[in-house]
Design an enzyme around this catalytic site. Structure first.
Site, PDB file in Angstrom:
ATOM      1  N   LYS A  45       0.837  -1.217   0.000  1.00 11.65           N
ATOM      2  CA  LYS A  45       0.000   0.000   0.000  1.00 11.65           C
ATOM      3  C   LYS A  45       0.866   1.259   0.000  1.00 11.65           C
ATOM      4  O   LYS A  45       0.607   2.200  -0.746  1.00 11.65           O
ATOM      5  CB  LYS A  45      -0.929   0.034   1.232  1.00 11.65           C
ATOM      6  CG  LYS A  45      -1.873  -1.144   1.329  1.00 11.65           C
ATOM      7  CD  LYS A  45      -2.757  -1.047   2.550  1.00 11.65           C
ATOM      8  CE  LYS A  45      -2.011  -1.106   3.871  1.00 11.65           C
ATOM      9  NZ  LYS A  45      -1.334  -2.386   4.141  1.00 11.65           N
ATOM     10  N   ARG A  92      -9.152   1.284   9.517  1.00 13.77           N
ATOM     11  CA  ARG A  92      -8.724  -0.099   9.716  1.00 13.77           C
ATOM     12  C   ARG A  92      -9.741  -0.897  10.529  1.00 13.77           C
ATOM     13  O   ARG A  92      -9.532  -2.089  10.739  1.00 13.77           O
ATOM     14  CB  ARG A  92      -7.427  -0.055  10.501  1.00 13.77           C
ATOM     15  CG  ARG A  92      -6.247  -0.643   9.787  1.00 13.77           C
ATOM     16  CD  ARG A  92      -5.109  -0.549  10.763  1.00 13.77           C
ATOM     17  NE  ARG A  92      -3.985  -1.291  10.339  1.00 13.77           N
ATOM     18  CZ  ARG A  92      -2.960  -0.767   9.697  1.00 13.77           C
ATOM     19  NH1 ARG A  92      -2.954   0.491   9.347  1.00 13.77           N
ATOM     20  NH2 ARG A  92      -1.935  -1.514   9.388  1.00 13.77           N
ATOM     21  N   ARG A 133      11.747  -5.787   3.931  1.00 15.37           N
ATOM     22  CA  ARG A 133      11.491  -4.338   3.843  1.00 15.37           C
ATOM     23  C   ARG A 133      12.530  -3.538   4.621  1.00 15.37           C
ATOM     24  O   ARG A 133      12.938  -3.904   5.717  1.00 15.37           O
ATOM     25  CB  ARG A 133      10.107  -4.020   4.391  1.00 15.37           C
ATOM     26  CG  ARG A 133       9.912  -2.502   4.539  1.00 15.37           C
ATOM     27  CD  ARG A 133       8.518  -2.097   4.725  1.00 15.37           C
ATOM     28  NE  ARG A 133       7.849  -2.737   5.814  1.00 15.37           N
ATOM     29  CZ  ARG A 133       6.530  -2.700   5.979  1.00 15.37           C
ATOM     30  NH1 ARG A 133       5.793  -2.046   5.122  1.00 15.37           N
ATOM     31  NH2 ARG A 133       5.963  -3.306   6.997  1.00 15.37           N
ATOM     32  N   ARG A 152      11.766  -2.198  10.322  1.00 14.74           N
ATOM     33  CA  ARG A 152      10.739  -1.874  11.302  1.00 14.74           C
ATOM     34  C   ARG A 152      10.638  -2.960  12.371  1.00 14.74           C
ATOM     35  O   ARG A 152      10.713  -4.147  12.056  1.00 14.74           O
ATOM     36  CB  ARG A 152       9.381  -1.717  10.593  1.00 14.74           C
ATOM     37  CG  ARG A 152       9.185  -0.348  10.022  1.00 14.74           C
ATOM     38  CD  ARG A 152       7.992  -0.232   9.134  1.00 14.74           C
ATOM     39  NE  ARG A 152       6.770  -0.869   9.606  1.00 14.74           N
ATOM     40  CZ  ARG A 152       5.601  -0.770   8.983  1.00 14.74           C
ATOM     41  NH1 ARG A 152       5.507  -0.027   7.891  1.00 14.74           N
ATOM     42  NH2 ARG A 152       4.533  -1.369   9.442  1.00 14.74           N
ATOM     43  N   ARG A 204      -0.097  -8.992  13.439  1.00 17.14           N
ATOM     44  CA  ARG A 204      -0.664  -8.011  12.493  1.00 17.14           C
ATOM     45  C   ARG A 204      -1.622  -8.680  11.505  1.00 17.14           C
ATOM     46  O   ARG A 204      -2.665  -8.130  11.172  1.00 17.14           O
ATOM     47  CB  ARG A 204       0.467  -7.311  11.722  1.00 17.14           C
ATOM     48  CG  ARG A 204       1.164  -6.271  12.577  1.00 17.14           C
ATOM     49  CD  ARG A 204       2.507  -5.893  12.010  1.00 17.14           C
ATOM     50  NE  ARG A 204       2.411  -5.180  10.757  1.00 17.14           N
ATOM     51  CZ  ARG A 204       3.439  -5.032   9.920  1.00 17.14           C
ATOM     52  NH1 ARG A 204       4.598  -5.562  10.201  1.00 17.14           N
ATOM     53  NH2 ARG A 204       3.290  -4.337   8.821  1.00 17.14           N
TER      54      ARG A 204
HETATM   55  P1  AP5 Z   1       4.886  -1.596   1.630  1.00 22.44           P
HETATM   56  O1  AP5 Z   1       4.536  -0.689   0.504  1.00 22.44           O
HETATM   57  O2  AP5 Z   1       5.683  -1.050   2.759  1.00 22.44           O
HETATM   58  O3  AP5 Z   1       3.574  -2.343   2.172  1.00 22.44           O
HETATM   59  P2  AP5 Z   1       2.368  -1.803   3.049  1.00 22.44           P
HETATM   60  O4  AP5 Z   1       1.133  -2.474   2.546  1.00 22.44           O
HETATM   61  O5  AP5 Z   1       2.376  -0.315   3.098  1.00 22.44           O
HETATM   62  O6  AP5 Z   1       2.766  -2.447   4.426  1.00 22.44           O
HETATM   63  P3  AP5 Z   1       2.714  -1.882   5.897  1.00 22.44           P
HETATM   64  O7  AP5 Z   1       3.355  -2.952   6.734  1.00 22.44           O
HETATM   65  O8  AP5 Z   1       3.277  -0.513   6.003  1.00 22.44           O
HETATM   66  O9  AP5 Z   1       1.231  -1.875   6.176  1.00 22.44           O
HETATM   67  P4  AP5 Z   1       0.628  -1.903   7.519  1.00 22.44           P
HETATM   68  O10 AP5 Z   1      -0.768  -1.654   7.139  1.00 22.44           O
HETATM   69  O11 AP5 Z   1       0.849  -3.090   8.362  1.00 22.44           O
HETATM   70  O12 AP5 Z   1       1.445  -0.799   8.333  1.00 22.44           O
HETATM   71  P5  AP5 Z   1       1.089   0.654   8.823  1.00 22.44           P
HETATM   72  O13 AP5 Z   1       2.306   1.440   8.738  1.00 22.44           O
HETATM   73  O14 AP5 Z   1      -0.155   1.163   8.187  1.00 22.44           O
HETATM   74  O15 AP5 Z   1       5.648  -2.850   0.993  1.00 22.44           O
HETATM   75  C1  AP5 Z   1       6.173  -3.891   1.799  1.00 22.44           C
HETATM   76  C2  AP5 Z   1       7.532  -4.371   1.209  1.00 22.44           C
HETATM   77  O16 AP5 Z   1       7.302  -4.951  -0.065  1.00 22.44           O
HETATM   78  C3  AP5 Z   1       8.552  -3.238   0.981  1.00 22.44           C
HETATM   79  O17 AP5 Z   1       9.831  -3.715   1.272  1.00 22.44           O
HETATM   80  C4  AP5 Z   1       8.422  -2.916  -0.517  1.00 22.44           C
HETATM   81  O18 AP5 Z   1       9.642  -2.422  -1.049  1.00 22.44           O
HETATM   82  C5  AP5 Z   1       8.063  -4.286  -1.085  1.00 22.44           C
HETATM   83  N1  AP5 Z   1       7.209  -4.201  -2.257  1.00 22.44           N
HETATM   84  C6  AP5 Z   1       6.157  -3.351  -2.440  1.00 22.44           C
HETATM   85  N2  AP5 Z   1       5.575  -3.576  -3.639  1.00 22.44           N
HETATM   86  C7  AP5 Z   1       6.280  -4.607  -4.200  1.00 22.44           C
HETATM   87  C8  AP5 Z   1       6.171  -5.312  -5.430  1.00 22.44           C
HETATM   88  N3  AP5 Z   1       5.211  -5.007  -6.309  1.00 22.44           N
HETATM   89  N4  AP5 Z   1       7.041  -6.313  -5.678  1.00 22.44           N
HETATM   90  C9  AP5 Z   1       8.012  -6.620  -4.794  1.00 22.44           C
HETATM   91  N5  AP5 Z   1       8.186  -5.993  -3.617  1.00 22.44           N
HETATM   92  C10 AP5 Z   1       7.319  -5.001  -3.327  1.00 22.44           C
HETATM   93  O19 AP5 Z   1       0.699   0.374  10.348  1.00 22.44           O
HETATM   94  C11 AP5 Z   1       1.654  -0.075  11.270  1.00 22.44           C
HETATM   95  C12 AP5 Z   1       1.007  -0.172  12.638  1.00 22.44           C
HETATM   96  O20 AP5 Z   1       0.523   1.120  13.064  1.00 22.44           O
HETATM   97  C13 AP5 Z   1      -0.211  -1.088  12.751  1.00 22.44           C
HETATM   98  O21 AP5 Z   1       0.164  -2.435  12.943  1.00 22.44           O
HETATM   99  C14 AP5 Z   1      -0.905  -0.497  13.972  1.00 22.44           C
HETATM  100  O22 AP5 Z   1      -0.278  -0.866  15.163  1.00 22.44           O
HETATM  101  C15 AP5 Z   1      -0.683   1.003  13.798  1.00 22.44           C
HETATM  102  N6  AP5 Z   1      -1.756   1.642  13.019  1.00 22.44           N
HETATM  103  C16 AP5 Z   1      -1.606   2.373  11.877  1.00 22.44           C
HETATM  104  N7  AP5 Z   1      -2.775   2.820  11.441  1.00 22.44           N
HETATM  105  C17 AP5 Z   1      -3.711   2.372  12.309  1.00 22.44           C
HETATM  106  C18 AP5 Z   1      -5.122   2.481  12.374  1.00 22.44           C
HETATM  107  N8  AP5 Z   1      -5.819   3.148  11.444  1.00 22.44           N
HETATM  108  N9  AP5 Z   1      -5.762   1.865  13.374  1.00 22.44           N
HETATM  109  C19 AP5 Z   1      -5.108   1.183  14.348  1.00 22.44           C
HETATM  110  N10 AP5 Z   1      -3.765   1.042  14.331  1.00 22.44           N
HETATM  111  C20 AP5 Z   1      -3.067   1.617  13.325  1.00 22.44           C
END
Ligand code: AP5
Length: 257
Positions: free
Chosen positions: A42, A121, A160, A193, A204
């Site tokens: 994402k 979420r 990542r 991370r 997660r």
């Molecule tokens: P990446 O683009 O980083 O993936 P992502 O879907 O953004 O993954 P996240 O782990 O950031 O999502 P998340 O929803 O768990 O985390 P968030 O920060 O929102 O890609 C992943 C990897 O793959 C990278 O290395 C990239 O280079 C590679 N890649 C990408 N595309 C590719 C492709 N096409 N081919 C090959 N490789 C590829 O949340 C973190 C934490 O924050 C949560 O667990 C929670 O504790 C808290 N939080 C955040 N928002 C909320 C909310 N709204 N409510 C409650 N808690 C929340």
């Protein structure tokens, strides 16, 4: 050297009263939500979509990670607690997340549009957002749902690396930076991370299945869902997404005329 957080990103990441200074006015701004399991890509797509559509990339996870690195002010008890949840891979309580988003609601009014990544979420967050957008007379254009088999997601997460300054995302083998350990964009240090450790990843994924997956149905019922396969290169996925968005826009125009 830029820290990559100027303009709209700084307003979102730093919050509290920051006005969105984005200067580009877009004729038809996109207002999007990106859904999908942790690690599906994402953030990577939000960044690419921002470059193509001009809409601001608004990630709630990045706000928490930015707060964790701040040295200029003491964190509120709610934020300290939020970071503990995040380290364990659990969702941060709805009230804390909502307070944080509400503080930054001026970012939703950005003239360039927005791309929400990681929010909403839970159904409660989705209902709150729906009401806020209604109050602000803002229309959501689409909810993009990225889909990928679990095995590939875990592979993406384990490799990542994230820039500690501008939050740009790399992968050790799939999207390596030009200089190992340093960000191509701003020269910042790349780190792994804490919540990408295998025990947090399991938590997660469970939280996603329980709390976030029901949003697929929620947005499907509102006629906003665009399912997109997230396999292939980031550019291929971007092209798929843009195509579906264009189809959606054409369809909306047809219905309106
Ligand atoms: P990446 O683009 O980083 O993936 P992502 O879907 O953004 O993954 P996240 O782990 O950031 O999502 P998340 O929803 O768990 O985390 P968030 O920060 O929102 O890609 C992943 C990897 O793959 C990278 O290395 C990239 O280079 C590679 N890649 C990408 N595309 C590719 C492709 N096409 N081919 C090959 N490789 C590829 O949340 C973190 C934490 O924050 C949560 O667990 C929670 O504790 C808290 N939080 C955040 N928002 C909320 C909310 N709204 N409510 C409650 N808690 C929340």
């Amino acid at each position: 050297m830029s820290d990559g957080r100027d303009g709209d990103r700084a307003a979102w990441l730093d919050g509290s009263g920051a006005e969105c200074p984005a200067e580009t006015e877009v004729d038809h701004p996109w207002r999007l939500i990106l859904l999908g399991a942790p690690g599906v890509g994402k953030g990577t797509q939000a960044d690419l979509l921002h470059s193509r559509l001009g809409a601001c990339h608004l990630s709630t996870g990045d706000v928490f990670r930015t707060a964790a690195t701040r040295t200029d002010c003491a964190l509120s008890p709610a934020m300290q607690q939020a970071l503990e949840y995040m380290r364990r891979g659990e969702l941060v309580p709805d009230t804390t997340v909502w307070e944080m988003v509400r503080e930054r609601r001026s970012c939703l009014r950005c003239r360039g549009g927005f791309i929400l990544d990681g929010f909403p979420r839970t159904l409660r967050q989705a209902e709150s957002l729906k009401q806020l957008l209604l109050d602000e007379s803002l229309t959501l254009n689409a909810v993009v749902n990225y889909e990928l088999p679990l095995q590939e997601i875990v592979e993406r997460l384990s490799g990542r690396r994230t820039c500690e300054q501008c939050k740009a995302v790399f992968h050790v083998t799939r999207q390596p930076s030009r200089t190992e350990g340093l960000c191509d964009r701003c020269g910042g240090r790349l780190f792994q991370r804490e919540d990408d450790r295998s025990e947090s990843v399991t938590v997660r994924m469970t939280a996603y299945e329980k709390s976030t997956a029901p949003l697929i149905r929620f947005y499907q019922d509102l006629g906003l869902l665009l399912p997109i396969p997230a396999s292939g290169s980031p550019e291929e996925i971007l092209a798929r997404t843009l195509l579906e968005l264009e189809k959606r826009r054409a369809w909306n125009h047809q219905v309106a005329s």
